[in-house]
Structure formats: structure tokens, C-alpha cells
Design an enzyme around this catalytic site. Sequence first.
Site, PDB file in Angstrom:
ATOM      1  N   GLY A  41       0.842  -1.200   0.000  1.00  0.00           N
ATOM      2  CA  GLY A  41       0.000   0.000   0.000  1.00  0.00           C
ATOM      3  C   GLY A  41       0.876   1.249   0.000  1.00  0.00           C
ATOM      4  O   GLY A  41       1.994   1.247  -0.536  1.00  0.00           O
ATOM      5  N   SER A  42       0.376   2.267   0.654  1.00  0.00           N
ATOM      6  CA  SER A  42       1.048   3.575   0.591  1.00  0.00           C
ATOM      7  C   SER A  42       2.406   3.593   1.273  1.00  0.00           C
ATOM      8  O   SER A  42       3.157   4.556   1.108  1.00  0.00           O
ATOM      9  CB  SER A  42       0.157   4.632   1.223  1.00  0.00           C
ATOM     10  OG  SER A  42      -1.078   4.677   0.536  1.00  0.00           O
TER      11      SER A  42
END
Lengths: 623, 378
Positions: free
Chosen positions: A324-325
Site C-alpha cells: 500500500g502507501s
Amino acid sequence: MARIRIRNEWLERHQFTLRILCAGVVGLLLLVTVAIRLFYLQVVNHSRYVVLAENNRLREEPVTPPRGLIYDRNGVLLAENRPSYELVIVPEQVPDMQTTIAALGKIVNIEPDDIKRFDSLLATRRPFQPLPLRTELSAAEVARFAADRQDFPGVDIRATLSRYYPLGAAAAQAVGYVGMVSTSELAKLDPAQYTSTSEVGKVGVEAFYERLLHGSVGTREVETDAQGRPVRVVSYTPPVPGSDLYLSIDMRLQEVAEKALGDNSGAVVAINPQNGEVLALVSTPSYDPNPFVDGISQEKYAALSNDPNQPLFNRVLRGQYPPGSTLKPFVALAALNYHIVNPLKKVYGPAVFYIPGSRRPYRNWDPAGCGQVDLAEAIMVSCDTYFYSLGLQLGINDMHRYLVDFGFGQPTGIDLPHENTGLIPSPAWKRRMDGHAWYLGNTAITAIGQGFVLVTPLQLASATATLSMQGKRYAPRIVMAVKNPLTGALKPLPPHPLPSPPEADSGAWKLIVHSMREVVANPAGTAHAISYGAKFSIAAKTGTAQVVAAPRGLHGEGPEMDLPKKLRDNAMFIAFAPVDHPRIAVAVVVEHGGYGAATAAPIARKVLDAYLLHTAGGDVAGP
Amino acid sequence: MIFNDFSPTSSTGDLTFDERLLRRLNLDGPLLVAVMALAIAGLAILYGASNEDSSMVYRQAIRLGLSFSVLLVVAQISPQFLRLWSPWLFVLGLVLLLFTLHSGHIGRGAQRWLSLGFVRFQPSEIMKIAVPMMVAWYLHDKPLPPNWKQLFPLAAIVVIPVVLVAIQPDLGTALLIASAGAFGAFFSGLRWRVIIMLLVLLAIATPILWHFMHIYQRERVLTFLNPQRDPLGAGYHIIQSEIAIGSGGMFGKGWLHGSQSQLDFLPESPTDFIFAVLGEQFGLIGALVLLALYGYIIARSLYIALRAQDTFSRLLAGSLTMAFFTYVFINSGMVSGILPVVGVPLPLVSYGGTSMVTLMAGFGILMSIHSHRKLIAS
């Protein structure tokens, strides 16, 4: 008419003399035959019989070395050798085996499995050797038997050493466990070393450092009598005990992390960025390694392996999650390294991004969009649409190359077995996997850590440590020192430096570190909530990674916590502190934890606090 | 020396004190010295064979002492008296043998022992002396060589006791009794063609004998033919015995330093297999010295038989000597692996009681025969 015979004294005497001489000569010849036979045995074949007599007489017995102990960095005992009591029977001293075993069954618990194993030993071993009927007797069983010992000739209690993990599940994922040597393992081990060893490291440090922990077997040459009973020891070579190991793990930190994860399935890895030492390695739920030592029972094993939460699965090493981020800082570094972005230029981050010439929408997590953001701000607010665009400018090949240089997509080289590699996708990989071409859309979602990209928590922590050190990279290590079993000297294992990722200019490192600091420090940062009351500076990045292809529109629309837990995203979080002189880098994964900022970030904060405020994290405190 | 004998015709005035004492006691010096040397060497070997068990050696020494007193007593009995009592001793032996079969003690799987309340003994031992005496008695007044008709009573004298002992079962003693009787017949001048015929008969009878053998006896014969067929069972004795002897080498491992015997690899080391202990601890040299000692005793005894003055004495002396030889040959042959394992001890060396008394009584008879010669020139 009978013929009258007249005795002839002279003839009889003569006859007798001849017969005596005849008997004497034959007797002499027969005794000479015996003498020739003796010459044949004692002179001609002497050397052969000497060998046979020696083989009769001498027997070499292995002497098992005590296995090395395992401590944490502060000298907390993690794996020890505990005297355990087993019930042994010398078959030849037992009047009636059936009755004896039946009577013993009333005092100690004897399972049918025990009797089966005992019977197979009975068939193969010699009758004067003590054979174990039951191992791991409880104190109560030992006491009960001791009281009735006189009723059981040939039965005794014998103390042996058996592996014991005093902290149980707490350190299991790092330390691992030993188990009975299997025949397939024996084929790979040195058979001479394992003649008398029944336990071998199966997973964790126990497996990786098997050779050091095992030590070297000794020998005792004993003279035996015809029944094989030892009469005396002819020569003795002592075993070299296994080396004691000091892990870099800090059990206090480990316990804090474990407690912080609570009932969640997940992982916490903490690394000292200055040298790669792993300070905490937590995978929940964990398991008690002790039942594995003497061979875990079928039901117990089935219960562990069928548990939907997979307690035997070491998430730190083997769990592969979309980052993810948390991948964004690394993608940003790549872009800076290849000079494809002006980091200070403000760019509009819309709510939805379209690849030019495509109508497929790529949404921002915040449906409001991010407004005008530069690179640092895009990291601070985790602007997806900024990174879609950045990723497309960078291109998948440079992104792939740079992330691999950072250590993603390959084993970190930690001194633990069974590590997974994770995955950094590339067009070549995709063609190999499904024969399809790589699309720009794949590039876009790779840039925000979704799609095909997978990382292990350990890789994430290690990369964070490298980032915190502005490119100085060390392989993560879990054993920090080895004690020489003979001299008692403690030998620290040196850090294992790895090649740095390509040198972005130092301004690039500073910019990314600054942006991660803003994630916490800036009220607009995604992890600002953990800044309250912090006595040190923190740099961090949140991440929320899609686990399943949730129904369209679900993501980023409405509070995730309302979803059934199975469908919730994984919460990811990376952090290091203090920012200017990093002493700890952490990666946290909470499976189905929802927003990284909400679930994973507080766990990381607890770990940072525990380490930076309450512990010295200093030298080995062992003896 | 074997033939260096004080002559019975020489005057006593020329003799030393020792020689006068020996004559007074009706003993033969050379034979006495050799037997004593053998017995003392036997005690030393036994100490090494019994794991330095001094109580075992002590008991054996007591037995030797008792047996030696039997020798002294028997040597005083004149051959004429022995001859007169021969049939009665033989009948007594037969009765005791039958009685043993009926109600004897069972020891180690065989019915050999008879208890007289205070002492147990094997009646078969009596027969080792009584059978050669009976053979000599039967032939002493007949013109020799015996004719056909005399052969049958002769055969009965030997075969009946032999069968009675063999069914106890005690094959070793039966063999020794048979050999004593057979040698008596041989020394009586039995014609060669008769001897050969008897041997042929024996060869024909062998399969029948095999049929009557106990399974363990058959095992022993089969094992002798191939010791490796059951190396941990019946072949174990002979394999371990050969290892003990072979590993001793030329000079041996030294007294009390035999690993085979000290560590119990060698079964029955103080009894039937004591010769292997000697071979292991004293080597080929030690074994040959012992064989030479036996050879000397046999040669001296044969010389005594040659010098005997009447048929009874001659036959008795000759057959007792050859029975002793049979003892030595069967034991040393079986221990070194050239004969099957038969329960025959090494005379005067193996641990054990009854056979020693009989052996010493036999030497007493030999000395009596030698010292009771009439003082007339032949």
C-alpha cells in the site's frame, strides 16, 4: 573238538610291546596334529584373530554434547536444556514385562503410543540396555513412582536433558524449536555427529544455527564383556558443547509489540538501523513451541495447522502483503534518483485520475482529492493521484530496478530460514506469469503499492531502516553474539553491510525523510494522531492495502470499520525514530486492520516508546 | 627322564633319601613330579580363567589335595588285590549306574549325579576305572590274543556301561569309557583284521547312533562341521575359543591379560574351554609346553605298562594311559576346532571334582603296578 591253546609268554609280551609302541606313535602324531592346528591359529592367522578379539572387546559410544542455550540481548533465557525425567526399563531385570507395564500404568500415565514405541525398542535393543517407556514425567508421577520403586525391579527413572522454551509462545517465531531428527534430515546432516542426538532445529534460530548450537559429539571407548555391558572406559574424548547464542531481540520490546497487536493477526518487526540488528520480531497469533520438542501429538498439530488464524505461519518472514502507501516514499526516491520529477513543483491531485487515452478511473483514497501538492506534501497526505501520475512518468522498469536495489523482491539475507522473497512486478515477470502484456494501469497502481507488488514485514522494516540511514544498508541480523563453549569468550557478530541503493543526491534523502516526519508532525499528516506526547521525533508512513477486490466504490467511501473484518484492508505502517539519529525502524502489519493510521500506527508508537524511553537497547548483558 | 628308572633289582643302599621315601610309598618319582607340575600349572591357569576368583582356585586346590590322597592310598594296593576285586567294582558301578538312571539328580539337563547323603558323585566316573579293570581281569588268564568266542563277553563288558552312560546323556564320559575298554582289547593283541572289521561295523552303526542322539548332540556335530552356521548359538563356543587361541599369538597376552577370557567372551572358560585360556594368555609356547607335559606323562605311563610283569597289570596300565590320552586329545582337539564339542574336560587342569579323583586314582594304579613288581630278574 576244541583246539588247545598254549600261552606263549614271550610272544604275548612281544605283541604287547608292539601294540604299546603303535599306540604311542599314533598318540604322538595326534598331539602333533593339535600342535600344528595351534600353530595355524596362533601364528599363521594371528593378526586376523587379534582384530576379531579387539572388535569383541571395544565399543565406541558417542557422548552427546549439550545443546547451546539461546538468550535475548539482555541475557533473558529463551531456550534452555531442562533435565527431564523418563521412565526406563532394563528388560532382562524385569520378571514379567506384561504385568510390570500394567502395574506401572496405574502410577503413571502410559499411552498406547508409548507401549508401541517401547515394543519396537524391545525388539531391537539388547536386553541389558535401559529403554524409555515414558518421557517427560511430571513431578507428581516421579514422586508416585519413587514411593513404589521397590515393587518394580528393573524399572527406574532417568534424568536426561531436553529442550525447553521458558517463555513459550512469546519468542517462538524468532527462536523456533527443535524436534526429533527425521530420516530425511539425517541424510543431510553429518551422521557421525548425530549418532546420539535425537533433537535437531526445525525452524527459526534453532534451525539456522543448528551447527553452532549442536556442538561436536564426543566419544567414549569402552571395554565390554560378552553381554555388551561396559566394564571400563578405555579412552574418552569429551564433546564440544554447542555455542550459546545471544539474539539481538529485546524481549521487553518483543512483549510490548505482542501485547500491542493484541488479538489481531499481524506482524511487528523492529530493526536497529545502525547495524541491522533485529530488536523485535513478532508474528501473531503465536504458538507454544514446547510440545514440538518430544514430537507433537497428531491432534495438537492438526489443531494448530487448521486454525484459520495460522499460528504456525511466521508472518514476519513469510507473510507477503501488498505494501500500500508505505511504498510511496521508496517510489518517490526512485523518481528523484532518475530526475523525473521536480519535487518542489505543486501539482493538482484530483479525486480521480485517468490515464491519458483511457476512461478507466483511478481513485484517490480521499474522494475530496488532495488539491495542489508538491512531492513532500503528496507523501504527507498520501496522495494517490499524485503517485499514479508519478509512477507513469517513472515507468515500471526504473521503478522495478530501484525497488529491487532497495532490497524488495528478494530475501533480506537475515539469519533465519524459510524467508519469502515478496514480489516487485515487471513487464518481463508478467509475461512469464500469464503471457499478457504490461499495461500502464499496472504501473499506476504499483506506484501506490497495490496490484501485484508484495512485501514481507521484514523487507519493509529493513527498507525503512535503510531509508532512515539515507542509504546505508545492512542485512537484518538476529544473532548478535556467539559464546565460545570452551573459552566462554563472547564474540559479537559484525554487522553485514549491503550495497546501498543508487545514490540519489543527499537532498533527495533529506526531502523524503522530511516528508515522512511531516506525516506525523503536520496536523494534515496521515499519522498525526501518534505525535501527541511523543518525546522524540518520528518519521513514518501509513498504508492501507486492499486484501480482496472489494466491491467498487467501497474503498475510501465511508468508514472501513463498518465492514466485516475479513473484507477489511490490511493496515500497514512504517516508522523510524529519532529522525536525526535513527535508533529504531519499525514495520507494522495488522491483517484486516483497516486504516494503517488508525490501527497500525498506535502499535508502532508503543514500540518506539518502549524502546526509546524505557530501554537502553545496549550491549549484551549475558554472563 | 622317561626311561631313567631306579631298577627294582638294585640294592637300596645306593638310593638317596628321597628315592627311599618314594619306594616306601610305592610311588614313581618321574610320574609324580610331572603330575604335580601339571596340577600346579593348572591352578595358575584356572586363576586366569576364572576372573581371578581365588575362592575357585582354593576349592580346586582342596580337591587336588583330596585326589592326591586317593592316589597315595591306591598306590599301596597291590595289583593282585585290584585284580581280585575288579569284578565286584564293575558290578557295583553297574548297579549305581542303573540306580542313577532311576533316581539320580538332574544337573544341567543330564541325569548323572547320585547323592550319598553327604556327597554327590557321578557313578559313571567309577566306570572309567572299572571297565578297563574288568577288561584286564577277563583277559588276564586267557591265552592272547583273544579268540572269537571271547570277543562277545569282552564287547558286553564295554558296551553295557557305555550305553548306560550315553543315555544319561553324557557323551563325553561314554567316549572315555569306550576308549579305555577298546584300548584294553587293542593291547591284548586283537588281530588287525578283527580291529578293521569292528571299525567298519562302527561306521555302519553311525547313522543308527545319529538317530539315537539328542538334538543338542547332533547340533554339536553339525556345528563342528560348520561353526558359522549359528555363530551366536551352538557355534559361539568354538568361534570364541578360536579367537581366544588365535589372538594369543606366539607368546600370549600375558597371565590375567586375556580379553576373551577376562571379559567372559569365552564360555565355560574355567571348565571345558580352559585350554583356550592357556592359548590366549600364554600363547603357542605355553600351549606347546602343556602338550609336552601331557606327552611326557603319557610316555612315562606307557613305559610303566611296558615294564609291567603280568597280563592284568599290562593291559590295565596300557588302557588307563590311553584313556588319559583320549581325554587330552579330545579336549585340545575340540577347543582348537579340529573335533566337535564334546563335554570332556582337560585332565587335571579344568575346574571340577569327580573326574580329578578318578584320574588320580588311575595314576595311583599305575604307580602301584610299577612299584609292586616282584624283585626277580625278568
